[in-house]
Design an enzyme around this catalytic site. Structure first.
Site, short mmCIF file in Angstrom:
data_model
loop_
_atom_site.label_atom_id
_atom_site.label_comp_id
_atom_site.label_asym_id
_atom_site.label_seq_id
_atom_site.Cartn_x
_atom_site.Cartn_y
_atom_site.Cartn_z
NE ARG A 1 13.67 -50.47 14.67
CZ ARG A 1 14.33 -51.64 14.57
NH1 ARG A 1 14.90 -51.98 13.43
NH2 ARG A 1 14.41 -52.45 15.60
CG ASP B 1 19.38 -51.46 18.90
OD1 ASP B 1 18.25 -52.01 18.94
OD2 ASP B 1 19.60 -50.44 18.22
NE ARG C 1 15.11 -55.59 21.41
CZ ARG C 1 14.40 -54.73 20.70
NH1 ARG C 1 14.94 -54.13 19.65
NH2 ARG C 1 13.15 -54.48 21.00
CG HIS D 1 16.71 -48.28 16.32
ND1 HIS D 1 17.14 -49.37 17.02
CD2 HIS D 1 15.37 -48.23 16.50
CE1 HIS D 1 16.11 -49.96 17.60
NE2 HIS D 1 15.01 -49.30 17.29
N1 LIG Z 1 13.67 -46.28 19.40
C1 LIG Z 1 13.32 -47.50 19.72
O1 LIG Z 1 14.16 -48.33 20.02
C2 LIG Z 1 11.87 -47.89 19.73
C3 LIG Z 1 11.45 -49.04 20.40
C4 LIG Z 1 10.07 -49.33 20.45
C5 LIG Z 1 9.17 -48.50 19.79
N2 LIG Z 1 9.61 -47.43 19.11
C6 LIG Z 1 8.71 -46.51 18.42
O2 LIG Z 1 8.03 -45.73 19.39
C7 LIG Z 1 6.76 -45.31 18.84
C8 LIG Z 1 5.66 -45.61 19.84
O3 LIG Z 1 5.48 -47.00 20.00
P1 LIG Z 1 4.31 -47.57 20.91
O4 LIG Z 1 4.47 -49.03 20.93
O5 LIG Z 1 4.23 -46.83 22.19
O6 LIG Z 1 3.03 -47.19 20.02
P2 LIG Z 1 1.53 -46.99 20.52
O7 LIG Z 1 0.66 -47.01 19.31
O8 LIG Z 1 1.23 -47.93 21.64
O9 LIG Z 1 1.52 -45.52 21.15
C9 LIG Z 1 1.70 -44.37 20.40
C10 LIG Z 1 0.82 -43.29 21.01
O10 LIG Z 1 1.09 -42.05 20.37
C11 LIG Z 1 -0.13 -41.33 20.37
N3 LIG Z 1 -0.08 -40.21 19.44
C12 LIG Z 1 -0.21 -40.23 18.08
N4 LIG Z 1 -0.15 -38.97 17.60
C13 LIG Z 1 0.03 -38.16 18.66
C14 LIG Z 1 0.20 -36.75 18.80
N5 LIG Z 1 0.17 -35.94 17.74
N6 LIG Z 1 0.35 -36.25 20.04
C15 LIG Z 1 0.36 -37.07 21.12
N7 LIG Z 1 0.24 -38.39 21.05
C16 LIG Z 1 0.07 -38.93 19.83
C17 LIG Z 1 -1.17 -42.38 20.03
O11 LIG Z 1 -2.48 -41.94 20.37
C18 LIG Z 1 -0.69 -43.57 20.85
O12 LIG Z 1 -1.30 -43.62 22.12
C19 LIG Z 1 6.63 -46.03 17.51
O13 LIG Z 1 7.03 -45.17 16.46
C20 LIG Z 1 7.61 -47.19 17.63
O14 LIG Z 1 8.06 -47.63 16.37
C21 LIG Z 1 10.94 -47.11 19.07
#
Ligand SMILES: NC(=O)c1ccc[n+]([C@@H]2O[C@H](COP(=O)([O-])OP(=O)(O)OC[C@H]3O[C@@H](n4cnc5c(N)ncnc54)[C@H](O)[C@@H]3O)[C@@H](O)[C@H]2O)c1
Length: 309
Positions: free
Chosen positions: A89, A149, A152, A176
């Site tokens: 991450r 978490d 899970r 995380h």
């Molecule tokens: N906290 C957690 O437990 C957890 C769990 C899963 C995913 N995540 C994180 O969440 C994030 C998103 O994951 P995802 O699977 O949806 O990714 P994804 O690539 O499917 O979606 C991300 C979206 O953000 C958009 N984006 C990028 N820059 C942008 C901006 N400036 N303004 C608006 N939109 C913008 C992209 O166009 C894309 O559609 C990742 O960083 C991932 O690591 C965190």
């Protein structure tokens, strides 16, 4: 009285699924924002067309700017790149720092009193960015990770014991990352201690699988990371705030001395209600758990320092 409004920034896997869960639960009207032209509008329209089938009455709109987000009660920030196989991450830090900072500025210009729930990774560091840029008090900026978490861990225990998931009470604390701390001493099945129901070696295996739970899904998917359960976690936090549920859940919160930690977002038990983070709960941990929490905090502090903010 109008319905509450949730803005979800980033209409990718996690963001679109947040919109889906929130709308299906009739929690609020939803605004889905993304930089990709047409994509948030298309997903919003698709969700609107699902309403007659399941019968939920909220509005979902998609946008590439922030006008429609004005006066949002809750904002969920999912914009950012996800992990690829082999990435941690923390590898996402530079790209996502800039995205989260820019998005937070835009959100605040339209909704200066919103609650911000960060999902983008590396989670605890991205919460720090959102707090610094927004200037919001600590009760209004938080991160979703502990609920995922914990879910899970609960899921793996339920699968092992062949018991309904609702019977499993547990809490995963800390950052995380792979050093998160599933609190075994606080885990029970309808009140019965986990340690009475499973041998130590099996519990350790479930703890390890929980720690690597995100990576397991990344490796299976090959592109992108988990999104159904992460989105459910973010929507549960929004629901606790919007419905003033005062739920006790693990949330990444800004610490000012609690657990001996300062100036750090870290996963701790909080009471979440209409005022946001209403209380940070201090729990008694075993000596071993305390040591693990310390090492998790050191990892989170290292990533925070890399932000140079
Ligand atoms: N906290 C957690 O437990 C957890 C769990 C899963 C995913 N995540 C994180 O969440 C994030 C998103 O994951 P995802 O699977 O949806 O990714 P994804 O690539 O499917 O979606 C991300 C979206 O953000 C958009 N984006 C990028 N820059 C942008 C901006 N400036 N303004 C608006 N939109 C913008 C992209 O166009 C894309 O559609 C990742 O960083 C991932 O690591 C965190």
């Amino acid at each position: 009285m109008g319905r509450p409004k949730i803005t979800v920034v980033g209409a990718g896997n996690v963001g679109a699924t947040c919109a889906h869960w929130a709308a299906a639960r009739e929690l609020a009207d939803v605004v889905l924002v993304d930089i990709v032209e047409g994509m948030p509008q298309g997903k919003a329209l698709d969700l609107m067309q699902a309403r007659p089938i399941f019968g939920f009455n909220v509005e979902v709109v998609g946008a590439n700017d922030y006008e429609a987000t004005r006066d949002s009660d809750v904002t969920i920030i999912t914009s950012g790149i996800p992990r690829k196989p082999g990435m941690s991450r923390e590898d996402l830090i530079n790209t996502n720092k800039n995205i989260v900072a820019e998005v937070t500025r835009q959100v605040m210009a339209k909704s200066p009193n919103t609650f911000i729930i960060v999902v983008a990774n590396p989670l605890d560091a991205m919460c720090y960015v959102a707090k610094k840029v927004s200037g919001l008090p600590r009760d209004r900026v938080m991160g979703m990770a502990g609920i995922l978490d914990t879910a899970r861990f609960r899921c793996f225990i339920a699968m092992e014991l062949k018991v309904a998931v609702e019977e499993i009470q547990a809490m995963v604390l800390g950052g995380h990352g792979d050093e998160m701390v599933p609190v075994v001493s606080a885990t029970n099945i309808s009140g019965l201690p986990l340690t009475d129901l499973l041998p130590e070696a099996r519990i350790n295996a479930l703890v390890e699988r929980t720690r690597k739970g995100g990576g397991e899904i990344v490796a299976l998917l090959k592109t992108g990371s988990a999104f159904y359960a992460p989105a459910a976690g973010a929507v549960q936090m929004a629901e606790a705030i919007l419905k003033d549920q005062r739920r006790l859940m693990p949330v990444s919160a800004y610490l000012t001395g609690e657990y001996g930690l300062h100036d750090l977002f870290f996963g701790v038990p909080v009471i979440l209600g209409a005022q946001g983070i209403e209380k940070i709960q201090i729990v008694k941990l075993s000596a071993a758990e305390e040591a693990l929490l310390k090492s998790s905090a050191a990892a989170v502090a290292k990533t925070r320092d890399e932000l140079k903010m």
